[in-house]
Motif scaffolding. Structure first.
Motif, PDB file in Angstrom:
ATOM      1  N   GLN A 164       0.949  -1.351  -0.253  1.00  0.00           N
ATOM      2  CA  GLN A 164      -0.139   0.041  -0.260  1.00  0.00           C
ATOM      3  C   GLN A 164       0.739   1.175   0.190  1.00  0.00           C
ATOM      4  N   LEU A 165       0.796   2.065  -0.846  1.00  0.00           N
ATOM      5  CA  LEU A 165       1.074   3.633  -0.984  1.00  0.00           C
ATOM      6  C   LEU A 165       0.634   4.912  -0.308  1.00  0.00           C
ATOM      7  N   LEU A 166       0.267   5.276   0.187  1.00  0.00           N
ATOM      8  CA  LEU A 166      -0.708   5.785   1.003  1.00  0.00           C
ATOM      9  C   LEU A 166       0.328   7.391   1.301  1.00  0.00           C
ATOM     10  N   ILE A 167      -0.312   8.169   0.268  1.00  0.00           N
ATOM     11  CA  ILE A 167       0.291   9.335   0.599  1.00  0.00           C
ATOM     12  C   ILE A 167      -0.876  10.520   0.441  1.00  0.00           C
ATOM     13  N   TYR A 168      -0.125  11.674   1.856  1.00  0.00           N
ATOM     14  CA  TYR A 168      -1.091  12.468   3.014  1.00  0.00           C
ATOM     15  C   TYR A 168      -2.570  11.942   3.019  1.00  0.00           C
ATOM     16  N   PRO A 169      -2.676  11.077   3.564  1.00  0.00           N
ATOM     17  CA  PRO A 169      -3.844  10.064   3.983  1.00  0.00           C
ATOM     18  C   PRO A 169      -5.357  10.297   4.815  1.00  0.00           C
ATOM     19  N   ALA A 170      -6.067  10.677   4.327  1.00  0.00           N
ATOM     20  CA  ALA A 170      -6.982  10.968   5.843  1.00  0.00           C
ATOM     21  C   ALA A 170      -7.446   9.529   6.012  1.00  0.00           C
ATOM     22  N   LEU A 171      -6.853   9.506   7.530  1.00  0.00           N
ATOM     23  CA  LEU A 171      -7.454   7.768   8.189  1.00  0.00           C
ATOM     24  C   LEU A 171      -8.022   8.290   9.088  1.00  0.00           C
ATOM     25  N   ASP A 172      -8.243   9.285   9.693  1.00  0.00           N
ATOM     26  CA  ASP A 172      -9.495   9.168  10.887  1.00  0.00           C
ATOM     27  C   ASP A 172     -10.280  10.473  10.741  1.00  0.00           C
ATOM     28  N   VAL A 186     -17.496  18.061   2.628  1.00  0.00           N
ATOM     29  CA  VAL A 186     -17.525  16.540   1.608  1.00  0.00           C
ATOM     30  C   VAL A 186     -17.459  15.531   2.598  1.00  0.00           C
ATOM     31  N   LEU A 187     -17.959  15.130   3.695  1.00  0.00           N
ATOM     32  CA  LEU A 187     -18.195  14.045   4.403  1.00  0.00           C
ATOM     33  C   LEU A 187     -19.224  13.790   4.576  1.00  0.00           C
ATOM     34  N   SER A 188     -20.347  15.024   4.763  1.00  0.00           N
ATOM     35  CA  SER A 188     -21.283  15.491   4.772  1.00  0.00           C
ATOM     36  C   SER A 188     -22.190  14.417   3.198  1.00  0.00           C
ATOM     37  N   LEU A 189     -21.484  14.441   2.180  1.00  0.00           N
ATOM     38  CA  LEU A 189     -21.994  14.372   1.020  1.00  0.00           C
ATOM     39  C   LEU A 189     -21.018  13.131   1.062  1.00  0.00           C
ATOM     40  N   TYR A 190     -20.429  12.485   1.158  1.00  0.00           N
ATOM     41  CA  TYR A 190     -19.940  11.103   1.264  1.00  0.00           C
ATOM     42  C   TYR A 190     -20.691  10.047   2.062  1.00  0.00           C
ATOM     43  N   ARG A 194     -23.063   7.862   8.352  1.00  0.00           N
ATOM     44  CA  ARG A 194     -22.179   6.924   8.430  1.00  0.00           C
ATOM     45  C   ARG A 194     -21.271   6.870   9.508  1.00  0.00           C
ATOM     46  N   GLU A 195     -21.471   5.789  10.607  1.00  0.00           N
ATOM     47  CA  GLU A 195     -20.098   5.944  12.182  1.00  0.00           C
ATOM     48  C   GLU A 195     -19.270   5.687  11.274  1.00  0.00           C
ATOM     49  N   ARG A 196     -18.909   7.264  12.110  1.00  0.00           N
ATOM     50  CA  ARG A 196     -16.932   7.971  11.815  1.00  0.00           C
ATOM     51  C   ARG A 196     -15.650   6.616  12.077  1.00  0.00           C
ATOM     52  N   THR A 197     -16.011   5.970  13.629  1.00  0.00           N
ATOM     53  CA  THR A 197     -15.669   5.232  14.106  1.00  0.00           C
ATOM     54  C   THR A 197     -15.607   3.670  13.516  1.00  0.00           C
ATOM     55  N   LEU A 205      -8.824   3.414  13.168  1.00  0.00           N
ATOM     56  CA  LEU A 205      -9.204   2.501  13.707  1.00  0.00           C
ATOM     57  C   LEU A 205      -9.533   1.069  14.201  1.00  0.00           C
ATOM     58  N   ALA A 206      -8.758   0.713  13.206  1.00  0.00           N
ATOM     59  CA  ALA A 206      -9.767  -0.510  13.006  1.00  0.00           C
ATOM     60  C   ALA A 206      -9.418  -1.233  13.729  1.00  0.00           C
ATOM     61  N   ALA A 207      -9.747  -2.281  14.541  1.00  0.00           N
ATOM     62  CA  ALA A 207      -9.463  -2.764  15.528  1.00  0.00           C
ATOM     63  C   ALA A 207      -8.285  -4.112  15.487  1.00  0.00           C
ATOM     64  N   ASP A 208      -8.303  -4.259  14.105  1.00  0.00           N
ATOM     65  CA  ASP A 208      -7.094  -5.425  14.046  1.00  0.00           C
ATOM     66  C   ASP A 208      -6.628  -5.077  12.353  1.00  0.00           C
ATOM     67  N   LEU A 209      -5.298  -4.370  12.087  1.00  0.00           N
ATOM     68  CA  LEU A 209      -4.763  -4.046  11.590  1.00  0.00           C
ATOM     69  C   LEU A 209      -3.698  -5.696  10.487  1.00  0.00           C
ATOM     70  N   ALA A 210      -3.653  -6.790  11.669  1.00  0.00           N
ATOM     71  CA  ALA A 210      -3.046  -7.639  11.204  1.00  0.00           C
ATOM     72  C   ALA A 210      -3.179  -8.359   9.889  1.00  0.00           C
ATOM     73  N   GLY A 211      -2.551  -9.183   8.902  1.00  0.00           N
ATOM     74  CA  GLY A 211      -2.433  -9.045   7.706  1.00  0.00           C
ATOM     75  C   GLY A 211      -2.645  -8.171   6.858  1.00  0.00           C
ATOM     76  N   MET A 212      -2.364  -6.391   7.147  1.00  0.00           N
ATOM     77  CA  MET A 212      -1.557  -5.591   5.741  1.00  0.00           C
ATOM     78  C   MET A 212      -0.757  -5.682   5.398  1.00  0.00           C
ATOM     79  N   PRO A 213      -1.078  -5.510   3.980  1.00  0.00           N
ATOM     80  CA  PRO A 213       0.340  -5.346   3.467  1.00  0.00           C
ATOM     81  C   PRO A 213       1.597  -4.483   3.489  1.00  0.00           C
ATOM     82  N   PRO A 214       2.625  -5.097   3.032  1.00  0.00           N
ATOM     83  CA  PRO A 214       3.507  -3.295   3.194  1.00  0.00           C
ATOM     84  C   PRO A 214       3.611  -2.481   3.185  1.00  0.00           C
ATOM     85  N   THR A 215       3.180  -1.339   3.886  1.00  0.00           N
ATOM     86  CA  THR A 215       2.962  -0.370   3.358  1.00  0.00           C
ATOM     87  C   THR A 215       3.737   0.835   3.652  1.00  0.00           C
TER      88      THR A 215
END
Length: 290
Positions: A164-172, A186-190, A194-197, A205-215
Motif C-alpha cells: 500500500q502506498l498512502l500519500i497524505y492520507p485521511a485516516l481518522d 465533503v463528509l456530509s456528502l460522502y 455513517r459512523e465515523r469510527t 481506528l480499525a480494531a485489527d491491522l494484522a494481515g495488512m500488506p507492507p505499507t
C-alpha cells in the motif's frame, strides 16, 4: 471549496459541477512524461486507464485512487500524477474511475476499489502486469480508500495487495483539524450519517491491522494529517506489518498538484518511488494472490 451547507437538488448539482471544474483546472498544471503505452480499460464495470512506462514484460502494478475529497477529481485531471507515479515507481499504473459522492456515497468507492483488485488478480497478466505484484496507491481521500480496501481484503481473505502506498492520507475522519469547513462539507456528502469510527471509514481506528500488506505512508510537514499518517504507521508496526513513514519536509497537503512547479515535490516523489521499487523487488511473488 465554497460553502454548500443546506444545498439540495439543482443548487447542489451546480455546486458540485463548479467545484469539480475548479479542481480539474488546478490539476491541469501537472504534466507527466510520455509512456510506452496508455490504454483505456473497463475494470469490474468501472472506467480505468492503464499507464505502462516501459515495454518490460510482467511489470508490477499499482491501482491508483486519486484524491479530491471523495467528490472531486477523475482519471483525466490526475493524468499527470499517474504518469509520474508510473515512472517514479517503475510500475504500470491503473488509474481507477471510482464512483464519487454525492451521486454514489459510501461504500461505493470502496466497493469499486476491492472489485478492481479482484479483477486484476484474475486478468492483470493479460495486460502485461505481474499479478503477484499488484499494489494499492492513493492520495488524500484516495489514500483513505486504499487503506480501507486493504482492511477489507485482509478481513475477507481476498486477494492481498503487494503493498500500500498512502500519500497524505485521511485516516481518522472524526478529526477535522486544519480543514474543518472542507471536511464537514465533503463528509456530509460522502458519509451521510455513517459512523465515523467504523474501520472502513477511519482505518486508523480499525480494531485489527494484522494481515495488512507492507505499507509506505508519505506525509507533508505543513499538513495536519501527517499526525494520522505517523500514528497509522506506528499501529501497523505494532501489528507486525512492515510500515515505512516518509516525511515531506516543507511540503503541504496536496503536493502532488505541484509536481510541475515545485522541485522539492518531484524529488520527494522520486524518494517515494525508490522505496516502493525496493519493496516490490524484495518480495517477488508474494503479492496479489487469491
Amino acid at each position: 471549496m465554497q460553502h454548500q451547507e443546506g444545498m439540495a437538488g439543482p443548487e447542489l448539482v451546480r455546486w458540485v459541477e463548479y467545484e469539480r471544474g475548479m479542481h480539474a483546472r488546478w490539476m491541469a498544471d501537472v504534466t507527466g512524461p510520455s509512456m510506452h503505452q496508455v490504454t483505456d480499460l473497463v475494470i469490474a464495470r468501472r472506467p480505468a486507464r492503464l499507464y505502462r512506462p516501459s515495454a518490460d514484460a510482467a511489470l508490477p502494478a499499482l491501482v491508483y485512487l486519486h484524491g479530491g475529497g471523495w467528490v472531486l477529481g477523475d482519471i483525466d485531471c490526475y493524468e499527470g500524477v499517474a504518469r509520474r507515479l508510473a515512472v517514479a515507481c517503475n510500475t504500470a499504473v491503473v488509474s481507477l474511475e471510482y464512483r464519487r459522492a454525492p451521486e454514489h456515497p459510501f461504500p461505493a468507492a470502496l466497493e469499486d476499489t476491492v472489485a478492481a483488485m479482484e479483477w486484476l488478480g484474475a486478468h492483470g497478466g493479460e495486460w502485461g502486469m505481474d499479478a503477484s505484484r499488484i499494489g494499492l496507491a492513493g492520495d488524500s481521500a484516495g489514500g483513505q480508500l486504499a487503506a480501507a480496501a486493504g482492511l477489507r481484503l485482509a478481513a475477507s481473505g481476498g486477494p492481498r495487495p503487494a503493498l500500500q502506498l498512502l500519500i497524505y492520507p485521511a485516516l481518522d475522519l472524526r478529526d477535522q483539524r486544519g480543514y474543518p469547513d472542507i471536511m464537514t462539507r465533503v463528509l456530509s456528502l460522502y458519509l451521510g450519517t455513517r459512523e465515523r469510527t467504523d474501520g472502513e471509514v477511519s482505518p486508523l481506528l480499525a480494531a485489527d491491522l494484522a494481515g495488512m500488506p507492507p505499507t509506505v505512508i508519505a506525509t507533508a510537514e505543513h499538513d495536519v494529517l501527517h499526525l494520522q499518517g505517523e500514528a497509522f504507521a506506528a499501529r501497523l508496526q505494532d501489528a507486525g506489518v512492515a510500515a515505512t513513514h516518509l516525511f515531506g519536509q516543507g511540503l503541504q497537503h496536496g503536493f502532488l498538484g505541484q509536481l510541475s512547479t515545485v522541485p522539492a515535490t518531484a524529488d520527494f516523489l522520486t524518494a517515494i518511488g525508490s522505496k516502493v521499487r525496493r519493496i516490490l523487488q524484495e518480495a517477488p511473488g508474494a503479492g496479489l494472490r487469491s
